[in-house]
Scaffold this motif. Structure first.
Motif, PDB file in Angstrom:
ATOM      1  N   TYR A 110     -10.948  79.845   8.648  1.00 15.19           N
ATOM      2  CA  TYR A 110     -10.511  79.063   7.483  1.00 15.19           C
ATOM      3  C   TYR A 110      -9.440  79.672   6.572  1.00 15.19           C
ATOM      4  O   TYR A 110      -9.274  79.250   5.697  1.00 15.19           O
TER       5      TYR A 110
ATOM      6  N   GLN B  96      -5.605  72.887   8.018  1.00 14.28           N
ATOM      7  CA  GLN B  96      -7.019  73.322   7.763  1.00 14.28           C
ATOM      8  C   GLN B  96      -7.905  72.253   7.322  1.00 14.28           C
ATOM      9  O   GLN B  96      -8.993  72.140   6.722  1.00 14.28           O
TER      10      GLN B  96
ATOM     11  N   TYR C 128     -19.449  77.263   8.561  1.00 15.38           N
ATOM     12  CA  TYR C 128     -18.965  78.018   9.855  1.00 15.38           C
ATOM     13  C   TYR C 128     -20.311  78.478  10.551  1.00 15.38           C
ATOM     14  O   TYR C 128     -20.278  78.845  11.826  1.00 15.38           O
TER      15      TYR C 128
ATOM     16  N   HIS D 220     -11.550  71.826   8.389  1.00 12.78           N
ATOM     17  CA  HIS D 220     -12.313  73.046   7.683  1.00 12.78           C
ATOM     18  C   HIS D 220     -12.352  72.610   6.399  1.00 12.78           C
ATOM     19  O   HIS D 220     -13.511  72.792   5.590  1.00 12.78           O
ATOM     20  N   TRP D 221     -11.178  72.490   5.570  1.00  2.00           N
ATOM     21  CA  TRP D 221     -10.975  72.619   4.184  1.00  2.00           C
ATOM     22  C   TRP D 221     -11.769  71.092   3.779  1.00  2.00           C
ATOM     23  O   TRP D 221     -12.280  70.911   2.542  1.00  2.00           O
TER      24      TRP D 221
END
Length: 316
Positions: free
Chosen positions: A178, A213, A18, A216-217
């Motif tokens: 997140y 997510q 990030y 991102h995850w």
């Protein structure tokens, strides 16, 4: 919403992604991993510690610092699969995190916690393993949900170092992006070039955000907490849960418990378990079971098939 702890390695990896910063960490879970680490790293100084969702590793004597490659491997061989007691919970050490050793003199504490109507930021200039014993030195500020951190909110923290202010703002933005419901960095410091270094990080995420997510995850793993290994039945229902949009949960809490719970919906199962605990029967509860989120007919059938739920109890 369920708050699920993630590994320190994953929390740091995602924050580095990030913030467009670098992170050098090695997750070691097998002989192959430690061999790969030894072959692919330069001869520098390292820190090694378990990464199994429990804290106070320094106080338990499970944090080793300033080791070279040879001693990292030696320590790993001594502690891998070692029976260990953390608090009142026994288990084996199976997963370790190796990171570069960073000499430092300053240690700061920061934690961000989501409450019902606001987020709380905790900060102290005296971080480290004794922060809880010196909680009177910890400052805090409430951030109404939906707001971003700015200087107006942070003024109450009485922070003079602009680097710290920038880091707090970035960390809070990361939590929002997140979907972290708890994030603690204790301690963090700065290297000789002024770059922030997160020496220790604890994170929990909201599992209801898993679908939104995915970007991102990615393939984020939710590890089993430190303690006894999962039973085959727990592993099977966890597999079912991963393959459906519903919520299927099953945990053995106490094999010798006298109270075994029937499967309920998510809120009902939590209320039943909490009520029993409030009545003084927490140590007598044998299991936690949940089947919610509008599962299709096949999910409950597999959850409670003749070879599964009831038979699991008989085989304990």
């Amino acid at each position: 919403m369920a708050q699920i702890a993630i590994r320190e390695y994953d929390a740091k990896r995602m924050f580095a992604e990030y913030s467009s910063s670098s992170y050098t960490g090695y997750l070691v879970e097998s002989e192959e991993d430690i061999i790969s680490f030894s072959k692919n790293t330069i001869n520098t100084r390292w820190v090694i510690k378990p990464d199994q969702l429990f804290g106070k590793r320094g106080k338990y004597g499970l944090l080793w610092v300033n080791l070279d490659n040879a001693n990292i491997r030696k320590w790993w061989k001594e502690y891998f699969q070692k029976d260990t007691t953390i608090g009142n919970q026994g288990g084996k050490l199976t997963t370790f995190l190796i990171e570069p050793f960073v000499p430092h003199s300053e240690e700061y504490y920061i934690a961000i916690k989501t409450e019902r109507e606001f987020d709380v930021i905790f900060f102290s200039e005296n971080g480290g393993i004794d922060v809880e014993e010196n909680w009177d030195q910890v400052q805090s500020v409430n951030i109404p949900l939906g707001n971003k951190v700015d200087t107006d909110f942070l003024k109450t923290l009485k922070i003079s170092d602009a680097r710290v202010l920038d880091f707090i703002a970035q960390l809070y933005s990361f939590c929002q992006e997140y979907w972290c419901v708890y994030l603690e960095v204790n301690p963090f410091t700065f290297d000789k070039d002024g770059n922030v270094i997160c020496l220790d990080m604890v994170a929990r995420v909201d599992d209801s955000e898993a679908f939104r997510q995915r970007k991102h995850w990615k393939n984020l793993v939710f590890p089993h907490p430190f303690g006894p290994e999962k039973t085959k039945r727990e592993q099977y229902i966890e597999k079912l849960d991963a393959e459906t949009g519903a919520s299927l949960k099953f945990r053995i809490l106490n094999p010798d418990g006298r109270i075994w719970l029937l499967t309920s919906g998510g809120w009902a199962s939590v209320i039943i378990a909490d009520t029993l605990a409030d009545l003084g029967f927490a140590t007598e509860i044998g299991n936690y079971g949940e089947c919610s989120g509008n599962p299709d007919r096949e999910n409950p059938r597999e959850y409670q098939n003749p070879a599964g739920y009831l038979r699991t109890f008989r085989s304990l």
